[in-house]
Design an enzyme around this catalytic site. Structure first.
Site, PDB file in Angstrom:
ATOM      1  N   GLY A   1       0.828  -1.206   0.000  1.00 43.51           N
ATOM      2  CA  GLY A   1       0.000   0.000   0.000  1.00 43.51           C
ATOM      3  C   GLY A   1       0.855   1.247   0.000  1.00 43.51           C
ATOM      4  N   ASN A   2       0.229   2.373   0.327  1.00 43.50           N
ATOM      5  CA  ASN A   2       0.966   3.631   0.414  1.00 43.50           C
ATOM      6  C   ASN A   2       0.341   4.493   1.502  1.00 43.50           C
ATOM      7  OD1 ASN A   2      -1.186   5.337  -0.857  1.00 43.50           O
ATOM      8  ND2 ASN A   2      -0.707   4.058  -2.644  1.00 43.50           N
ATOM      9  N   HIS A   3       0.886   5.692   1.682  1.00 40.40           N
ATOM     10  CA  HIS A   3       0.486   6.543   2.804  1.00 40.40           C
ATOM     11  C   HIS A   3      -0.673   7.494   2.494  1.00 40.40           C
ATOM     12  CE1 HIS A   3       3.816   5.187   5.230  1.00 40.40           C
ATOM     13  NE2 HIS A   3       4.694   5.511   4.282  1.00 40.40           N
TER      14      HIS A   3
ATOM     15  N   ALA B   1      -4.209   7.412  -5.014  1.00 45.01           N
ATOM     16  CA  ALA B   1      -2.824   6.945  -5.143  1.00 45.01           C
ATOM     17  C   ALA B   1      -2.873   5.443  -5.407  1.00 45.01           C
ATOM     18  CB  ALA B   1      -2.032   7.256  -3.881  1.00 45.01           C
TER      19      ALA B   1
END
Length: 403
Positions: free
Chosen positions: A212-214, A280
């Site tokens: 995943g990402n932030h 994102a």
């Protein structure tokens, strides 16, 4: 959520028997989320008490330039009150008061406030049928509408005189609905469908782990609210996030993976007028997802990745009438990379932000962006709240689609 939510509504009450209905009108405005203040003509207090209206509105009621019962009272500033208002609604509006409004006669506090108002003014006539049809009353209607004031037509029905005909003040529910529809019809994105993506995507490694990402989704959710506030019907497709929104014009569709988001976006894209892809989305996902939790059997773990579907590029390729907006979060060669993405993916507009800029990027409440359109126009902005950035973006989109 009503379009009146958060608006300052100033209700002006003149001396007609229909004033008794204003208690219900105040309650409906408050229920819609508006802040309500009431201004009365002195004679209107014979029909309904300021105490009732003050209790319902949770604000003082104004009927004179000073409190007549207090020798040390300060002046009630009609100009400040007029500036405070987002909307001024005169209901009931008697023939007498309408004539004074039309001719600039300010012999009471309400009329002085009216003459100071810069906001939209609505008036709901209430009088007997012969007064309603009289040429002098019609002249008042025409003059006020020429000023830009908005008439809420009277209804037909039984009147205080016992006669039946036109002149009865519109019912409180109809007044609120009329104002809501009038505001909506004038919004620049009224009738437009906006498709929006937000948040991260999670690409499963095994049943408990993911790539995943932030991304927090904050920017996308603020854009959704800004679009809805301009009248758009918003479909918000969001990856996993703690953000939430409650708005009657926003339909939230939660997804998890890039594939989920791809499928949902393409369900709605054909009927979309504006697509804004702020999510994102993961660029890669594991080629094989383990069916059981991966155990620590060695000091290293190799996971082979494959590209996810490029949602933005697929929309650019399928674009017909849609206005397509993408985002570019860059760490170097920002402008060059953003321009390249704009061209490759056939976008109308791209929003560039850089992780080099303090206060920009994931999780925070601020962002610093640059807009680049497909005609090479570049607009840079200072650091702003994400809510302000969202408003700037929607204003830019409106400017382009109405050009």
């Amino acid at each position: 959520m009503s379009i009146l939510s958060g608006k300052n509504v100033l209700l002006g009450i003149t001396a007609g028997i229909a004033a008794y209905k204003t208690a219900a009108l105040v309650r409906l405005f408050v229920k819609s989320g508006a802040q309500v203040k009431v201004v009365m003509t002195p004679a209107s207090k014979d029909f309904i008490t300021p105490l009732t209206l003050s209790t319902l509105s949770k604000n003082p009621v104004y009927s004179s330039f000073t409190n007549e019962d207090d020798e040390t009272a300060v002046w009630n500033n009609h100009v400040d009150l007029a500036i405070w208002a987002d909307l001024f609604v005169v209901a009931p509006a008697t023939a007498n008061s309408l004539s004074k409004m039309a001719n600039g006669n300010s012999d009471n506090f309400l009329l002085a406030t009216y003459l100071s108002a810069k906001c939209p003014v609505y008036f709901a006539p209430a009088m007997d049928l012969d007064m309603y049809k009289h040429d002098s009353t019609k002249a008042s209607f025409e003059k006020l509408e020429a000023f830009g004031n908005i008439m809420i037509p009277a209804a037909s029905g039984e009147l205080a005189s016992g006669l039946v005909g036109e002149g009865r003040m519109a019912e409180p529910e109809d007044i609120v609905t009329f104002i809501e529809n009038d505001i909506l019809d004038k919004l620049p994105l009224r009738g437009k469908k906006v498709l929006l993506t937000a948040g991260p995507t999670y690409e499963a490694i095994d049943p408990v782990r993911f790539i995943g990402n932030h991304s927090s989704g904050k920017m996308g959710f603020e854009i959704a609210k800004a679009a809805a506030n301009l009248g758009a019907e918003v479909t918000l497709i969001t990856g996993p996030t703690n953000q939430s929104v409650a708005h009657s014009f926003i339909n939230v569709i939660p997804v998890v993976s890039a594939e989920d988001m791809y499928q949902e976006v393409h369900k709605y894209y054909e009927a979309t007028d504006v697509a804004i892809l702020s999510a994102a989305v993961a660029d890669f996902k594991p080629m094989v997802v383990a069916q059981q939790k991966i155990k620590k059997k060695s000091d290293t773990l190799t996971i082979e990745l494959e590209r996810t579907k490029d949602i933005l590029a697929s929309l650019g390729a399928a674009k017909k009438h849609q206005f397509l907006v993408g985002f570019a979060l860059e760490t170097n060669n920002e402008l060059e990379n953003a321009k390249g993405k704009l061209e490759r993916k056939h976008l109308n507009l791209i929003v560039l932000n850089s992780l080099q800029d303090k206060g920009a990027g994931f999780k925070g409440d601020t962002n610093k962006v640059t807009f680049i359109d497909n005609k090479s126009n570049i607009t840079e902005f200072e650091l702003k709240s994400k809510a302000e950035v969202a408003e700037d973006l929607l204003n830019e989109i409106v400017k382009h689609i109405h050009a």
